[in-house]
Design an enzyme around this catalytic site. Structure first.
Site, PDB file in Angstrom:
ATOM      1  CG  HIS A   8      32.656  71.230  10.623  1.00 41.97           C
ATOM      2  ND1 HIS A   8      32.961  71.368   9.278  1.00 41.97           N
ATOM      3  CD2 HIS A   8      33.390  72.175  11.274  1.00 41.97           C
ATOM      4  CE1 HIS A   8      33.810  72.363   9.126  1.00 41.97           C
ATOM      5  NE2 HIS A   8      34.089  72.865  10.317  1.00 41.97           N
ATOM      6  CG  ASP A  18      47.921  57.286  26.282  1.00 44.59           C
ATOM      7  OD1 ASP A  18      49.036  56.744  26.408  1.00 44.59           O
ATOM      8  OD2 ASP A  18      47.697  58.457  26.647  1.00 44.59           O
ATOM      9  CB  CYS A  49      32.195  67.386   6.348  1.00 44.31           C
ATOM     10  SG  CYS A  49      31.250  68.495   7.416  1.00 44.31           S
ATOM     11  CB  CYS A  58      29.905  71.827   5.467  1.00 49.75           C
ATOM     12  SG  CYS A  58      30.721  72.432   6.966  1.00 49.75           S
ATOM     13  CB  CYS A 105      33.972  72.172   5.242  1.00 48.65           C
ATOM     14  SG  CYS A 105      33.928  70.520   5.971  1.00 48.65           S
ATOM     15  CG  ASP A 148      46.104  61.719  20.877  1.00 48.48           C
ATOM     16  OD1 ASP A 148      47.349  61.779  21.000  1.00 48.48           O
ATOM     17  OD2 ASP A 148      45.334  61.966  21.822  1.00 48.48           O
TER      18      ASP A 148
END
Lengths: 397, 397
Positions: A355, A105, A326, A329, A324, A286
């Site tokens: 997570h 940015d 991930c 998890c 989830c 974002d």
């Protein structure tokens, strides 16, 4: 030097088409963004690595999460460690050990939200650093020098981001300045890139401003898109305006953006807003929310946000989000993560940030699949209904 | 439940020999410690996971670093989240997601160093929690209940750790109490283990006290070793006494410990002290130094400790330690890690803790190799000379 994985970058890869459409469903679309550091499936969510680190996470974590692109901030990095230090160390990718695509940015938003004693003129902005009060000056040319030194794959033009609320006159002036600065950013970047090129292309995106005034947004979009940028961003939203006004403004703006270039809605990343914006044709997002919330104990789940410090999790052996997949998890219980937060252990913020980023990445992946099945609308309605129905009030920073 | 890797523990593995010698060189020796959660090569360094987390690191990191055993603290865990919560969640291994061996300290040291308004009697200690001032009472029987509920592979008897300096009378009284409490700890643990066994054995170690008084140390060692513990610890050192006095006391104590049981020097983990103690026949070490130093920017290197915030690292592309093969040293420069610390980014403490643990793990691995080659003495001399010669003064917490 070969100890650094990130040094293995393609040296002659100059994709001629930056973004290609794959499928569309109404205004929603999927596509692929090609960069010198790999491809990005869109819609995509970019975690924020302001200071060349996504807070608490390593590049390995991000890869594992199938994050495909990160954001970093020119404003913060020019203050610390300085863009010439980053350049001397091989650019942002080598510096932070991330060999995937990066977007920087331009600092327009940060100058207007973080810096103090700001004095704006038609040529640029003079302000004081939020760290030590040093006086600095940003012009489009100066910001392009910074972004060129950092070496990201996508760089943003320097813009003037009006606050919300603001008068129509102020909004018009900021949009006008943004258009002039966009033109100067583009000219400057062309000169710099020719002088000191990286082995990969740096794509330049223009930013549309105009606050929540439809006429100004349309005018800004027309001027910015006439300049031939590689992509177009919608700035100045998610700065405090009501959600309906954000979505109305988004509709007006997107309608003016060419379909063959990527569209990036800056700073938006609350799950419900991402879903709504994807339906409207946005490709890139974002937001600091996943990591900032993660640090304060707020977890994104398919059934809304929850506060992991809640006493009901004391002996709860279930993962943060039952659906989830991930690593967090799969490995730890809510009870353990609650314990880490209650004990102020630094592993808690790390695991919950991990997570929460997984949650956003899963969300855009689900959206892409829904679009490709031609079911974007029904999917979005089901998803949002479930997420918003069960949401509990969570204190978020 | 099978989403949790750590649930896969052997259910009928009861090694009859807890520790076996492999090689020796002078007093130094290598061996292997067998537990229901795997084997540990000794000499071994145990990172400290006080609250069921090695600060900033995940179990995956520790595995990758070839850490083979962790330490956790009964004192801290009974306060938060409470041992019954840990037991309900499957014990420490399942709770924290670490399927390797764990040792719990009994809290003797913590009660004497952290708690306030301590009142000691022959039966136990009454004190106030360092968190919220709640009054608590530890007796050998109570501490064994806590350690049994936590379910570590090795548990420490409850001891009375005299401060340094202290009068010979106080040191004698603490050693006497420690011996009585050791006997009661052993009796209590046998009863509890028979009543509510875990699927793995919990080995009990006795702790030798006696401050820096050779006579008291010898007496304490004789009494403790007469009780038939699975291993023997040397407590009450590295509490402020001069290094020479620590090493002299260590010599006197180790001479009284049987050669067929593991020897654990509690709380010692500065690299130079680990090297000196290995030469004297110590098998196990724990210390917060790698992670505590890691959080404050102090890096262990083969050429001494360095402060990563030092300005000379601003554009230094070299790794923290040129000879270190850890993932942090393979991936990031001193310049990047300096930047993370200067910017107060949480990734900095994580990466430096990771490297510092790698450093200690490498150190004990090198020591084992030297012992097995019969070169322990020359190796230790070379190692220490290099490490201490170049050390710079580093602010450490």
């Amino acid at each position: 030097m070969d100890r650094k994985v990130q040094r293995r970058v393609p040296t002659a890869y100059l994709p001629s088409v930056h973004w290609e459409s794959i499928a569309s469903d109404g205004a929603a679309r999927t596509g692929v963004l090609r960069t010198g550091h790999g491809a990005v499936r869109t819609p995509a969510f970019m975690p924020v690595g302001t200071l060349a680190t996504v807070k608490g996470l390593e590049p390995r974590d991000l890869r594992e999460l199938e994050v495909e692109m990160l954001l970093a901030n020119a404003y913060h990095l020019t203050l610390r460690p300085g863009e010439e230090t980053v350049r001397a160390l091989g650019g942002l990718h080598a510096f932070m050990g991330w060999d995937g695509p990066i977007l920087t940015d331009s600092g327009g938003f940060q100058v207007f939200s973080l810096a103090s004693q700001r004095r704006i003129d038609e040529d640029g902005v003079t302000f004081r650093s939020h760290i030590d009060g040093t006086e600095l000056r940003f012009t489009p040319e100066r910001v392009m020098e910074i972004e060129a030194a950092l070496g990201a794959d996508v760089v943003m033009a320097f813009d003037d981001c009006a606050p919300y609320p603001c008068s129509e006159g102020d909004a018009a002036a900021a949009a006008e300045r943004t258009a002039c600065w966009a033109e100067r950013s583009k000219a400057a970047m062309e000169t710099i890139a020719a002088r000191e090129p990286w082995p990969w292309p740096q794509r330049l995106y223009g930013i549309v401003q105009g606050s929540v005034v439809p006429r100004l947004r349309r005018e800004s979009a027309r001027r910015i898109t006439s300049l031939g940028f590689d992509g177009h961003a919608i700035g100045g939203l998610s700065v405090g305006e009501p959600k309906e006004l954000m979505l109305e403004t988004l509709d007006v703006t997107v309608a003016e953006l060419p379909a063959d270039r990527p569209r990036y809605l800056m700073g938006v990343g609350f799950p419900e807003d991402v879903v709504a914006a994807i339906l409207r044709g946005v490709d890139l997002f974002d937001c600091v929310a996943p990591t900032r919330h993660g640090r304060t104990g707020a977890a994104f789940t398919r059934e809304g946000r929850v506060n992991v410090e809640n006493a009901r999790f004391t002996t709860d052996d279930a993962p943060i989000d039952q659906e989830c997949g991930c690593r967090v998890c799969r490995t730890w219980s809510r009870a353990y993560i609650r314990h880490l937060f209650r004990s102020r252990e630094m592993l808690g913020p790390r695991l919950l940030s991990y997570h929460n980023v997984a949650f956003l990445v899963d969300l855009v992946a689900e959206a892409r699949e829904a679009i490709e099945r031609g079911e974007a609308g029904p999917w979005a309605a089901r998803w949002s209904q479930r997420y918003l129905a069960a949401a509990e009030e969570v204190p978020c920073a």
